[in-house]
Design an enzyme around this catalytic site. Sequence first.
Site, PDB file in Angstrom:
ATOM      1  N   GLU A 194       2.651  -8.329  -8.515  1.00 15.40           N
ATOM      2  CA  GLU A 194       2.372  -7.442  -7.381  1.00 15.40           C
ATOM      3  C   GLU A 194       2.883  -6.022  -7.598  1.00 15.40           C
ATOM      4  O   GLU A 194       2.603  -5.140  -6.797  1.00 15.40           O
ATOM      5  CB  GLU A 194       3.032  -7.991  -6.112  1.00 15.40           C
ATOM      6  CG  GLU A 194       2.558  -9.374  -5.727  1.00 15.40           C
ATOM      7  CD  GLU A 194       3.052  -9.768  -4.355  1.00 15.40           C
ATOM      8  OE1 GLU A 194       2.309  -9.586  -3.395  1.00 15.40           O
ATOM      9  OE2 GLU A 194       4.194 -10.259  -4.261  1.00 15.40           O
ATOM     10  N   HIS A 249      -0.734  -6.866   7.377  1.00 22.44           N
ATOM     11  CA  HIS A 249      -0.843  -8.320   7.482  1.00 22.44           C
ATOM     12  C   HIS A 249      -1.611  -8.779   8.711  1.00 22.44           C
ATOM     13  O   HIS A 249      -2.269  -9.823   8.681  1.00 22.44           O
ATOM     14  CB  HIS A 249       0.531  -8.965   7.359  1.00 22.44           C
ATOM     15  CG  HIS A 249       0.952  -9.012   5.922  1.00 22.44           C
ATOM     16  ND1 HIS A 249       1.601  -7.958   5.328  1.00 22.44           N
ATOM     17  CD2 HIS A 249       0.715  -9.927   4.959  1.00 22.44           C
ATOM     18  CE1 HIS A 249       1.773  -8.251   4.050  1.00 22.44           C
ATOM     19  NE2 HIS A 249       1.251  -9.434   3.797  1.00 22.44           N
ATOM     20  N   CYS A 262      -5.013 -13.735  -5.556  1.00 19.16           N
ATOM     21  CA  CYS A 262      -5.013 -14.139  -4.145  1.00 19.16           C
ATOM     22  C   CYS A 262      -4.974 -12.928  -3.232  1.00 19.16           C
ATOM     23  O   CYS A 262      -4.736 -13.050  -2.036  1.00 19.16           O
ATOM     24  CB  CYS A 262      -3.856 -15.084  -3.851  1.00 19.16           C
ATOM     25  SG  CYS A 262      -2.259 -14.390  -4.266  1.00 19.16           S
ATOM     26  N   ASP A 306      -0.653  -5.805  -2.744  1.00 19.18           N
ATOM     27  CA  ASP A 306       0.551  -5.034  -3.045  1.00 19.18           C
ATOM     28  C   ASP A 306       0.403  -4.268  -4.347  1.00 19.18           C
ATOM     29  O   ASP A 306       0.845  -3.133  -4.463  1.00 19.18           O
ATOM     30  CB  ASP A 306       1.777  -5.958  -3.111  1.00 19.18           C
ATOM     31  CG  ASP A 306       2.364  -6.168  -1.729  1.00 19.18           C
ATOM     32  OD1 ASP A 306       2.481  -5.176  -0.981  1.00 19.18           O
ATOM     33  OD2 ASP A 306       2.676  -7.316  -1.375  1.00 19.18           O
TER      34      ASP A 306
END
Length: 759
Positions: A606, A365, A677, A630
């Site tokens: 995901e 992240h 996304c 993911d």
Amino acid sequence: MLETLRKIVQEVNAAPDLESVLDVIVRRVQRAIRTDVCSIYMLDQARERYVLMATQGLNQKSVGQVSLSLGEGIVGMVAKRAEPINLENASIHSAFAYLKGTGEKKFHAFLGVPIIHHRTLLGVLVVQQKLIRKFDESEEAFMVTMSAQLAGVIAHAEATGSINRISGHNKTESDRKFEGVSGCVGVAIGPAVVMTPLADLDGVPDRQIDDIKAEVAKFKKALSQVRRDIKKVGRSLAKRLRSEERELFDVYIRMLDDNALAGEVIARIKQGSWAQGALKKVIGEHVHQFSLMDDPYLRERASDIRDLGRRMLTCLQESGPALSEIVFPENTILVADELTPAMLGEVPTEKLIGLLSVNGSGNSHAAILARSMGIPTVMGVVDLPYTRIEGLKVILDGYSGRVFVNPSDDLSRCYQDIIREENEVNAGLEGLKDLPAETTDGYRMPLWVNTGLVTDVARSLERGAEGIGLYRTEIPFMIRDFFPSEQDQTDTYRQQLEAFAPRPVTMRTLDIGGDKPLPYFPIVEDNPFLGWRGIRVTLDHPEIFIVQIRAMLRAAEGLDNLRIMLPMVTNVQEVDDSKKLIAQAVEELREEGYSINQPLIGVMIEVPAAVYQVRRFARRVDFISVGSNDLTQYLLAVDRNNPRVAGLYVSYHPAVLKALQFIALEAHKENVSVSICGEMASDPGGAILLMAMGYDVLSMNATNLPKVKFALRGISFEQARELLSEIIVMDNVDKIHMKLRQTLMDLGLGQLTRPTIPD
Ligand code: PEP
Ligand code: MG
């Protein structure tokens, strides 16, 4: 054997430089196997030779003097085959090459094992014996284990050695290269500033100081603070402790005596080290001494010393300047062992030009945030001795994931040219802001953005974003000391919703766990990515979930552009339960007098389980959005955060492409809109493929939006479909990459591909 191994590894770990590392290995291994000779031959890349770098048993004078060419002798054979070779009489082997001056003639038995780190051969570890006999299986197993365990330490010591030569008194220029993975493309050149978490002794960088008196005073102040604290704790626990436990406090106090630890630290400060660095060295040496002791009780005392060290470090850090007072140099390249989202906010943005993390990977992240801020970033530079590079000039190549410390002028000039090229390309894209992302045959593709930081909003609007496809709500949660209140959340969310209204804003419910821990809500698990993450946490804590939903709904009052998105969903029950809680929040707020409209609700795909339930989800929600970051890690079983397997994390893997295509088809069968996304949408090649698959919306980081728009405006929908049909049947990832790159070049979109990087 295990105990011997443990001790050797520990001693090697504590050795200060490569020479000592190799020396400890040969001495210890020779003794452990009770053999006549143990030697290490290291590969000298520049000379293309294996050089005898340490020995116990051969002539010491030949160390550094004798060498073999690649493929020469049995050492060369071990290296070439990358496997152990065990011979009862090496001298009669056809490959045997006698090394003059070493005195090895009298040794017959030979066992050599390769030293390999991350698929790279570093050298060969050899034991020899006078007897004609084969080393037995347990000896061979010991050598293989030893070499595998020590390869990392040797690589690290080699790297540290080269850094020491660079940073020492006679600074030498070097193009010493360290390999990592790209976190955000771009190039940065500037001084390294090392940032460490508080109370982490290992992470303290080396730093020289001029004002020795002030540094000693600072240390003494911290020392008396720690003494006071320990006495206080000792007194308050006195009644509850047994006498031997009470004694421990006295031992602590004695250790802090001027004749003990404290004196040693002061001596080092007087040699010019800053107090934190001196403390780290002294504590490290003592911990090492204790950990080598045979007596388990004494060995345990190493942890007491560490604890003392940590306490003193905390005091020193508390008495130092606050982060906000630190003056960062121009063009700071921030270096950390583990870059965290919170760290990105510590350096003033106008000073920060690059990020470098020893741990983490391209889809951690922190890297995703770096991309949204457009800061060139390299992650997972695992061999970089980061505590030694404070203040040194660094070239950070975010395209190839390489880092150069104290580069030569020639190399710096090369990279300056790339920076100039980049600036030209970016300037050329600025004019696209108000133009639609429309293909040459008129197909219109909505381009949305992923946000998380307050600053993302302005950047996104500047770049012409048409909506927010993912607002990562956990980011404002991560930079606080406790859960934000409903009102705090409402205010934060309102900023995003208002700035974008009437454009849609997709707010994801709290997605913590995995590599996104909250400092005030620790989750300790063996497998965090398979554990308590995303919707699993919030459904277990409806009080957190409902407060967040209420805040989102209140923030959207009167704007009506809110879409709520649920992360990490694996079964329909989770969707049903979440919808109930959302309905409850809507109901409550209406009763409280708010004018609340029902928001659109969507789920993220995901995990593989969700891929096969897209239609079931689609019947329950208003939209589907694919979290390809993911999804890739779960489909390929590759931890997105682990630099060791970064090379296996492949967004264009045939299985990922198939899954993405399948999801779009399935969602459309239920007439539900499907967006993406994950980071793949931010890549021009990826965006073309996703458009061709039928994705209705692409949501990406704001930095890359102009590039993606440029790519889509340069291709026809028909060409994109053709490209997809060719790529979807390919089974080699390298060929897929090449095909994408070639297509962009053929379309005249070559500037969107990576610039040519010097080797
Ligand atoms: C994803 O997994 O693709 C995603 C968008 O969510 P995150 O990267 O925040 O896990
Ligand atoms: Mg995700």
